[in-house]
Write a protein that holds these residues in place. Structure first.
Motif, mmCIF file in Angstrom:
data_model
loop_
_atom_site.group_PDB
_atom_site.id
_atom_site.type_symbol
_atom_site.label_atom_id
_atom_site.label_comp_id
_atom_site.label_asym_id
_atom_site.label_seq_id
_atom_site.Cartn_x
_atom_site.Cartn_y
_atom_site.Cartn_z
ATOM 1 N N MET A 1 -79.590 -36.621 -3.810
ATOM 2 C CA MET A 1 -80.448 -37.355 -2.886
ATOM 3 C C MET A 1 -80.159 -36.896 -1.457
ATOM 4 O O MET A 1 -79.019 -36.859 -1.029
ATOM 5 N N THR A 2 -81.152 -36.539 -0.701
ATOM 6 C CA THR A 2 -80.959 -36.050 0.661
ATOM 7 C C THR A 2 -81.696 -36.936 1.639
ATOM 8 O O THR A 2 -82.609 -37.677 1.270
ATOM 9 N N ASP A 3 -81.306 -36.811 2.915
ATOM 10 C CA ASP A 3 -82.012 -37.545 3.957
ATOM 11 C C ASP A 3 -83.422 -37.005 4.111
ATOM 12 O O ASP A 3 -83.742 -35.887 3.691
ATOM 13 N N ILE A 4 -84.261 -37.793 4.762
ATOM 14 C CA ILE A 4 -85.619 -37.353 5.036
ATOM 15 C C ILE A 4 -85.579 -36.090 5.897
ATOM 16 O O ILE A 4 -84.775 -35.969 6.816
ATOM 17 N N ILE A 24 -85.546 -49.802 -5.494
ATOM 18 C CA ILE A 24 -86.021 -51.089 -6.006
ATOM 19 C C ILE A 24 -84.894 -51.814 -6.742
ATOM 20 O O ILE A 24 -84.231 -51.252 -7.620
ATOM 21 N N GLY A 25 -84.686 -53.070 -6.360
ATOM 22 C CA GLY A 25 -83.688 -53.903 -7.008
ATOM 23 C C GLY A 25 -82.271 -53.704 -6.527
ATOM 24 O O GLY A 25 -81.359 -54.386 -7.004
ATOM 25 N N ILE A 26 -82.053 -52.784 -5.585
ATOM 26 C CA ILE A 26 -80.706 -52.534 -5.066
ATOM 27 C C ILE A 26 -80.523 -53.302 -3.756
ATOM 28 O O ILE A 26 -81.171 -52.989 -2.756
ATOM 29 N N PRO A 27 -79.668 -54.311 -3.709
ATOM 30 C CA PRO A 27 -79.444 -55.032 -2.449
ATOM 31 C C PRO A 27 -78.914 -54.089 -1.373
ATOM 32 O O PRO A 27 -78.067 -53.239 -1.630
ATOM 33 N N GLU A 93 -72.761 -43.215 -5.085
ATOM 34 C CA GLU A 93 -74.084 -42.889 -5.629
ATOM 35 C C GLU A 93 -75.153 -43.792 -5.019
ATOM 36 O O GLU A 93 -76.226 -43.328 -4.614
ATOM 37 N N THR A 94 -74.859 -45.088 -4.945
ATOM 38 C CA THR A 94 -75.819 -46.030 -4.350
ATOM 39 C C THR A 94 -75.983 -45.758 -2.864
ATOM 40 O O THR A 94 -77.094 -45.828 -2.328
ATOM 41 N N LYS A 95 -74.901 -45.437 -2.196
ATOM 42 C CA LYS A 95 -74.971 -45.133 -0.771
ATOM 43 C C LYS A 95 -75.900 -43.954 -0.523
ATOM 44 O O LYS A 95 -76.683 -43.935 0.445
#
Length: 417
Positions: A1-4, A24-27, A93-95
């Motif tokens: 996953m990369t930044d925009i 979606i669904g990740i606080p 991973e979430t970060k």
């Protein structure tokens, strides 16, 4: 996953939707502290005064102590000023999934908001919240071409982690160039005549609240009208006083060095003004030149202010012994500086279900040109002459569960994912 990517800044791309839907669904961890960490007499009063409400239930502890609530409670939309985020730090991973803003550089407009309340904001409550995207739609929009409709769920709980309410909103994100081409909203306020100002002042003079005089379910009839209220004409001073009770919301609180420290980390929150001085993006709400740079004729209000006005209309009508259970509204037009907003509503249905005495209201904000800017609905629970209102139970017992419930509900809608 990369930044925009830099060349995607300010553009709505397929990648934007992919990044948004992965969340979606990740606080989300919210870095900004709330304006208030807990419900206080001062915080409640400042918030109520900021939208023009001196209801003693929200402002006078001695009065509130004599009501069915037994203590001061804050206005329904007090959640805007309170709520410490308790989302734990994400794993790597979430970060990575949450890094960057899929809508960076786009125009973002609040389109819809709905609320559901299960207990009051009691004085002394320490309030906590979470925030999560629960749905993203790819749609064509009047805001200009392709648009992203992002729905966010924000549940709130007290110090015992008992759910207080949920706020659920949809924001429309579009490219700035497309929104600049929007032709429809060019009408701004003209100078008011003496007669027009006299009409506004007369409405202020007649404003009243039900208060301690109980409104019973048996006495309400379909077609009953709520007493008309007025807010305006809107001035920059109104927005500043609103901020005193509401806080800043988007821009982290603090001036000068504190703002500089934030600006170093998030320069996009402080675009330069005509003097090349970095200043908050929120200034388009009080600086006409900034609004004009973004394709609008002048500054305008906040959706949260109109939502709170509609709550004021309803709570004054229903009285101290009732309960505002649900409220929903759409923001269809801007409310520009100088505009006057008339608040009206009527009873459209009443039902007795599951031990609740439900009254359904159609409510709306209408400007001085007769244009409805924010239509909505509300559900009020009223007592009968035999039984007091029982505050409804939350549909889930934790903030995490409320978010999961919203994700499931949204996924069940056509095209919800």
């Amino acid at each position: 996953m990369t930044d925009i990517q830099a060349d995607d800044y300010g553009k709505l791309t397929d990648g934007s939707f992919v990044r948004a839907r992965q969340r979606i669904g990740i606080p989300q961890v919210l870095r900004n502290p709330p304006h208030n960490f807990e419900v206080s007499e001062d915080g409640s009063r400042h918030f109520a005064f900021g939208y023009g409400d001196d209801n003693p239930l929200y402002c006078d502890p001695a009065y509130a102590k004599q009501t069915r609530w037994g203590n001061l409670i804050a206005p329904p939309t007090f959640q805007y000023t309170v709520g410490q985020n308790i989302t734990p730090p994400p794993d790597p991973e979430t970060k990575a999934l949450l890094r960057g803003d899929p809508w960076a550089g786009l125009g973002s407009y609040q389109a819809r908001m709905d609320f559901e309340w299960w207990r009051p904001f009691n004085i002394g409550d320490r309030v906590y919240k979470m925030r999560s995207v629960v749905g993203v739609l790819d749609k064509r929009s009047e805001f200009g071409g392709r648009s992203a409709h992002e729905t966010i769920c924000i549940p709130f709980a007290n110090q015992d982690r008992a759910p207080i309410m949920v706020q659920r909103g949809t924001w429309v994100n579009t490219e700035r160039g497309a929104s600049r081409e929007r032709k429809k909203e060019r009408e701004t306020a003209e100078p008011y005549t003496e007669d027009q100002m006299a009409e506004i002042d007369a409405c202020y003079a007649q404003e009243s609240r039900r208060g301690a005089e109980t409104r019973y379910f048996e006495d309400v009839q379909i077609g009953d009208e709520l007493q008309k209220k007025v807010k305006g004409p809107l001035t920059t001073s109104n927005i500043l006083v609103w901020h005193l009770g509401w806080g800043m919301q988007l821009t982290p609180p603090g001036n000068f060095r504190l703002a500089y420290q934030v600006r170093r980390k998030a320069p996009g929150l402080y675009p330069p003004n005509a003097l090349n001085i970095p200043d908050t993006v929120q200034r388009l709400h009080w600086e006409p030149e900034r609004a004009q740079e973004l394709g609008l004729p002048t500054s305008y209000d906040y959706g949260g202010l109109r939502e709170t006005w509609l709550c004021h209309l309803v709570t004054d009508w229903m009285g101290d012994d009732a309960w505002l259970w649900k409220l929903y509204c759409e923001h269809r037009r801007f409310n520009f500086m100088g505009d006057t907003t008339w608040l009206t509503g009527e009873v459209v249905d009443k039902r007795q279900e599951d031990g609740r005495n439900e009254v359904y209201l159609d409510i709306r904000c209408t400007n001085q040109r007769g244009v409805v800017t924010s239509p909505g609905q509300a559900v009020v629970l009223l007592p009968t002459r035999d039984e007091a209102v029982v505050v409804p139970e939350a549909p889930a017992d934790s903030m995490d569960a409320l978010i999961e419930r919203d994700v499931e509900l949204f996924a069940g809608l056509e095209g919800g994912s």
